[in-house]
Design an enzyme around this catalytic site. Sequence first.
Site: not given
Length: 411
Positions: A66-67, A70
Site C-alpha cells: 500500500h505504501e 504511494h
Amino acid sequence: MEGWELLKIKGIPLRVHPSWFVILILFAWSAQGQITNAIESPLPFWFSWVLGLTTSLLLFVSVLLHELGHSFVALHEGVRVRSITLFLLGGVARVEKECSTAMGALRVAIAGPLVSLFLAIIFLQSVQTANELSPILANLFAQLGSLNLVLALFNLLPGLPLDGGVILKALVWHFTGSQRKGVQVATATGNGLSLLAIVIGSWLCFRGGGLGGLWLVIIGWFGLAASRSQNQMLTLQKALTDLRVSSASSRRFRVLEEDNLVSKISDLRLSVTEKHLRPEWVLICRSGRWVGYVDDEALKNLPVQYWSQHSLADYNKPLSELPAVGERDPLWKAVIALEKSSEGRLLVFNLAGLPSGTLDRVDIGEAVLKYLGLKIPKNFLEVARTQNNYPLGLELPEAVEAMLSSGVIDR
C-alpha cells in the site's frame, strides 16, 4: 518517526518502528483465534499460532505494498521518498515535499487504496480455488482479502491524516485554487471522524466489544492528535507568512568609529551586565558610513599591551560576512537563514541596504506569540535567549519545512 532500517526498495529505506511488534503480536493472536474457530478439525496450538503469525506478517506485507503504491507514484511525480516506516497504526511514507499540483497530490494519495483494493479482489476471488486445495489456505486468503478491503475503505475516509483526507484536500485545492483551504477542510472532517471513532469505540467497549472497540478509540485519539497538530502548524505557518522581519527585530549591536582602539571592545565587554548572553556585534563606521564589523579575534590574538596601539580599522571585516535578512522579508525566510547560520542570529538590513537591527530565535518566537495573542514573561524569554532556543519550544523550523515540502513557499 524513525525505526530500524531493514532494507531499501528502489532506494527507499524500509524501517520498522518498535511499536510495530506490539500490533504484530495482537494481530497474530486475533488471527490465531479466528483460524481455530473457523477450521472444523482441531489444530495443534503451535500450528494455529504459526498460521496467525503468518497472517499478521502477510497483512503487513500488504500494508507495505500500500505504501509502495504511494511511493512509486510519488517518484513518478518527481517527489523524493525519504522512507517507509511500519508502526503501531500501519505504515507511513515520508516524502521530501508534497506534489506541486493538486492532481499530482491526488494521484499519489489514491495509489495506496487502489493497491489495497486490487489485493482484496485477488485474495477474495482466490478463496474458492484455494478451498479445493486446503480449507486453511482458503481461510488465509479470506482473511487477507477482507483485511485489505477494510484497509482500502478505511483509508478512503475523507479526513486527514488518512488517504481520503489527502484526496479531499487535493480536490478542494483543485477547485478553489487554495491548498490552505484544502488542508483546513480535510483537517475539519478528520477531526469529526476521529470524534465519531472515539464515541463508537467507547460504546463498543461498554457493550463488550473488546479489541475492536479499543482499536477504534486508539485510532480516534491518534486522529485527534494529528488534527490538533495540523491546526497548530497552520496557525504557525500563517504567522510566519503574514509577519515581516521588521515586526520582530531588535537592536542588539554596538556602533563604533573605526579610529577607536582595540581596547574599546574590551571596555564594551566588561560593561555588559548580562554575562550569560552572547556578546553583541560591534559594527564599524567611518564618518557616519557603515564600513564593516569587528569581532573578539583582536582581543584573543593581540597581546594586552598592544590593545591601545591598534585601531579597529586594522581588524575590520566586511558586513557581507554576517548572516543577514531584509526587514521586509517574511519571518519564514528569517527562520531558514537562522537555521543555516552558526551565529544563531541575523543582521537586519533596511530598504536602503543599511543595518537597522538584529534578529534571533527569541525575537521571532516573541513576535509569533504576540501575533497569536500570547504574551509570556520576560524571564522566560531571557532563559530561551541564553539557550538560543525558540520560546515555549515553538516548532517554527518544522512549520517552515512543512511549507517548503507542500510547495507553499520556495526556498
